[in-house]
Write a protein that holds these residues in place. Structure first.
Motif, PDB file in Angstrom:
ATOM      1  N   ASN A 458       6.508  -9.600  -4.708  1.00 43.48           N
ATOM      2  CA  ASN A 458       7.772 -10.251  -5.125  1.00 43.48           C
ATOM      3  C   ASN A 458       8.588 -10.603  -3.901  1.00 43.48           C
ATOM      4  OD1 ASN A 458       8.710  -7.798  -4.577  1.00 43.48           O
ATOM      5  ND2 ASN A 458       9.259  -7.462  -6.912  1.00 43.48           N
ATOM      6  N   ALA A 459       8.331 -10.268  -2.390  1.00 44.65           N
ATOM      7  CA  ALA A 459       8.787 -10.482  -1.259  1.00 44.65           C
ATOM      8  C   ALA A 459      10.160  -9.605  -1.469  1.00 44.65           C
ATOM      9  CB  ALA A 459       9.188 -11.954  -1.389  1.00 44.65           C
ATOM     10  N   ASP A 460      10.076  -8.572  -1.942  1.00 43.93           N
ATOM     11  CA  ASP A 460      11.423  -7.550  -1.939  1.00 43.93           C
ATOM     12  C   ASP A 460      11.207  -6.584  -0.678  1.00 43.93           C
ATOM     13  OD1 ASP A 460       9.422  -5.963  -2.985  1.00 43.93           O
ATOM     14  OD2 ASP A 460      10.895  -5.040  -4.491  1.00 43.93           O
ATOM     15  N   GLY A 461      10.068  -6.689  -0.016  1.00 39.75           N
ATOM     16  CA  GLY A 461       9.906  -5.674   1.104  1.00 39.75           C
ATOM     17  C   GLY A 461       9.159  -4.491   0.815  1.00 39.75           C
ATOM     18  N   VAL A 462       9.145  -4.328  -0.366  1.00 41.04           N
ATOM     19  CA  VAL A 462       8.571  -3.051  -0.955  1.00 41.04           C
ATOM     20  C   VAL A 462       7.146  -3.252  -1.587  1.00 41.04           C
ATOM     21  CG1 VAL A 462       8.702  -1.161  -2.476  1.00 41.04           C
ATOM     22  CG2 VAL A 462      10.782  -1.956  -1.316  1.00 41.04           C
ATOM     23  N   SER A 539      -3.920  -2.814  -9.930  1.00 39.12           N
ATOM     24  CA  SER A 539      -2.925  -3.783 -10.871  1.00 39.12           C
ATOM     25  C   SER A 539      -1.871  -4.707 -10.162  1.00 39.12           C
ATOM     26  CB  SER A 539      -2.437  -2.889 -11.975  1.00 39.12           C
ATOM     27  OG  SER A 539      -3.154  -2.209 -12.773  1.00 39.12           O
ATOM     28  N   LEU A 540      -1.754  -5.897 -10.383  1.00 30.75           N
ATOM     29  CA  LEU A 540      -1.066  -6.897  -9.807  1.00 30.75           C
ATOM     30  C   LEU A 540       0.185  -6.911 -10.731  1.00 30.75           C
ATOM     31  CD1 LEU A 540      -1.699 -10.120  -8.047  1.00 30.75           C
ATOM     32  CD2 LEU A 540       0.394  -9.916  -9.527  1.00 30.75           C
ATOM     33  N   LEU A 541       1.376  -6.683 -10.140  1.00 29.71           N
ATOM     34  CA  LEU A 541       2.639  -6.835 -11.259  1.00 29.71           C
ATOM     35  C   LEU A 541       3.433  -7.791 -10.849  1.00 29.71           C
ATOM     36  CD1 LEU A 541       3.228  -2.895 -11.318  1.00 29.71           C
ATOM     37  CD2 LEU A 541       1.720  -4.385 -12.796  1.00 29.71           C
ATOM     38  N   ARG A 542       4.124  -8.551 -11.599  1.00 26.92           N
ATOM     39  CA  ARG A 542       4.962  -9.492 -11.162  1.00 26.92           C
ATOM     40  C   ARG A 542       6.394  -9.106 -11.746  1.00 26.92           C
ATOM     41  NH1 ARG A 542       3.134 -12.747  -7.231  1.00 26.92           N
ATOM     42  NH2 ARG A 542       1.123 -13.351  -7.639  1.00 26.92           N
TER      43      ARG A 542
END
Length: 542
Positions: A458-462, A539-542
């Motif tokens: 989600n592009a939060d850097g984590v 698992s891919l989480l959004r």
């Protein structure tokens, strides 16, 4: 004065420091038109100019003088290559390669070794440091990114003179002979003339020979005196060396110093310009000669003869002749048996005898690294040893293959071998005796690698990327990821463990994939042609 219809973006100061060089650029066409000089020594800063002479129109970004040859270099962004400029305004690019990808080099400068650097860009802001070959204009090396800037400028201070004076030997008998060496390194970008070198040697010293004095210079005082005075010395670019041989007088033991003076030079240089002895810790140190005491012919009174080795005895002082206890006449003596040895060192006015006892080594020197061992790939290995050595110990470690030691001269260097490695230690004790041992470390090819069980791009850097992680940056032959129907959605080949660049960002053909469970398989290369596989789900989480 300067023509105000021009821009003056480019400038530098001449090696002498007496003038500034500027390039006048047409404000409308942005083409270089004039080569200008400003006299910095005149009170009113008189300026002069001449037309640029070039086969092609130029737009020079920056200029710099070569400190070794005095040549003026520039970078022409109009034609994208280096140029040379002369004092008559002639611009040439003969022999320089075209750097088609380099849009600008706003900073051009030399270091004190004569290496040419530039700071520029391939377009947009300047962010790249370049090392250039000043012979052909090619890029030798480059490093980026650096701080971004437009119309950057840079400078350095490579223009210098160093004046060193050394003596050999530094320890002599009365009436012995020494050689003084005067080394002048000129990287000031220009040769100097009408310079005097004056040195008054200690009282009782007499100059016997000179070498390296340019024929055009005048020797006002030299052979037969203790005063050296060279007039109208020509100091050329690069290294200039003059040697002076001198006979020490019949003087008492002690330390005898002298220091040369050099000049005149422009105000940018020290005045007076004194010689420095580089063997001393400070700056502007005099050069010292020690006339030896009678008992200083040999620097040791006892030495130990190592088992199976010979020992070289050496006279510590310079003399005209030597006589050893076995009748030999060199300044060294090789001995293979314990005993009492003496040497007599003589000059025209002194004959000193000194003795030394050579002792037998009490027991052979031993060092043991222990039995060969095995470790897992990625583990650190720190060798241990046992020894009967005494005194101050010196360590010299080496490792076979590509294994790197963090401190080869330490007692216990550390490393993380990627392959089977032989470690070898050469140990030297306080008597100079040596012992050697080695140990084989077998690396078990088993990687400790792992992956996250979930990630959230989600592009939060984590945790935005899914990739292989572990203790060792081993080669990743491939990483493949499949959706629940077995369709391949990501593949990376020839990557590395711990490299997010060989990881999945949750997209397929540029579009985000839906949440869910995905299956991965990976294979890592191991030493010796082996490989290790890893598989699982994420698992891919959004």
């Amino acid at each position: 004065g300067l023509d105000t219809s021009f821009h003056y973006f480019v400038g530098t100061v001449s090696p002498f420091g007496n003038s500034m060089i500027l390039i006048g650029r047409d404000k409308i066409t942005e083409i270089d038109r004039e080569y200008c000089t400003i006299n910095l020594t005149s009170g009113n800063l008189m300026a002069g100019a001449m037309n640029i002479v070039s086969d092609v129109e130029t737009r020079i970004d920056d200029i710099a003088f070569d400190p070794f040859f005095g040549t003026l270099f520039g970078y022409d962004s109009q034609n994208r290559h280096l140029v040379n400029l002369t004092t008559s305004g002639v611009v040439t690019s003969v022999g320089f390669q075209t750097l088609s990808g380099i849009a600008s080099m706003g900073s051009l400068f030399f270091d004190h070794h004569g290496n040419l650097f530039a700071y520029g860009s391939t377009g947009g802001a300047e962010t790249t440091l370049y090392l250039l070959d000043k012979r052909n204009g090619a890029i030798v090396a480059q490093k980026n990114p650096g701080p971004p800037g437009n119309f950057t400028d840079g400078c350095s201070c490579p223009f210098r003179l160093s004046f060193e004076k050394t003596v050999s030997p530094a320890l002599v008998l009365p009436c012995g002979e020494v050689t003084y060496t005067y080394s002048i390194l000129n990287t000031a970008g220009s040769a100097y003339t009408q310079v005097d070198l004056i040195d008054t040697l200690p009282s009782g010293f007499v100059i016997t020979a000179l070498d390296g004095v340019p024929a055009i210079s005048q020797i006002l005082s030299g052979v037969g005196s203790n005063v050296l005075h060279i007039h109208d010395l020509h100091v050329l670019l690069g290294t200039n060396k003059i040697t002076v041989r001198a006979r020490v007088g019949d003087v008492p033991p002690g330390i005898y110093g002298s220091q040369a003076v050099f000049g005149p030079f422009p105000e940018a240089f020290p005045s007076p310009f004194l010689s420095n002895d580089p063997t001393e810790p400070g700056n502007n140190d005099p050069t010292l000669v020690t006339v030896a005491e009678r008992e200083a012919v040999l620097s040791d009174t006892t030495l130990v003869l190592c088992e199976g080795a010979a020992l070289i005895l050496e006279a510590a002082v310079a003399a005209d002749t030597y006589l050893w206890s076995d009748g030999s006449t060199g300044n060294t003596l090789e001995v293979e048996v314990p005993g009492l040895y003496w040497v007599e060192a003589s000059t025209a006015c002194a004959a000193y005898r000194d003795t030394l006892e050579v002792l037998e080594q009490e027991e052979p020197l031993v060092v043991d690294l222990g039995a060969d061992i095995s470790i897992r790939l990625g583990d650190q290995f720190v060798p241990q040893y046992t020894t009967n050595a005494t005194g101050t110990l010196q360590f010299s470690w080496s490792a076979s293959g590509s294994t790197a030691l963090n401190c080869p001269g330490c007692a216990h260097p550390a490393s993380e071998p990627f392959e089977n490695t032989v470690y070898r230690l050469r140990l030297t004790d306080g008597n100079g005796c040596e012992a050697v041992d080695s140990i084989l470390v077998t690396v078990i090819p088993n990687l400790e690698v792992y992956t996250a069980n979930a990630f959230s791009p989600n592009a939060d850097g984590v945790n935005d990327v899914f990739y292989i992680q572990g203790k060792v940056a081993a080669p990743v032959l491939y990483l493949r990821i499949f959706d629940r129907w077995g369709a391949l959605v990501f593949e990376c080949r020839d990557g590395l463990v711990n490299d997010p660049g060989c990881g999945w960002n949750g997209k397929f053909k540029g579009k985000p994939m839906p949440e869910g469970v995905y299956v991965f398989v990976a294979e890592m290369a191991l030493p010796g042609g082996f490989s290790q596989q890893l598989s699982g789900s994420v698992s891919l989480l959004r």
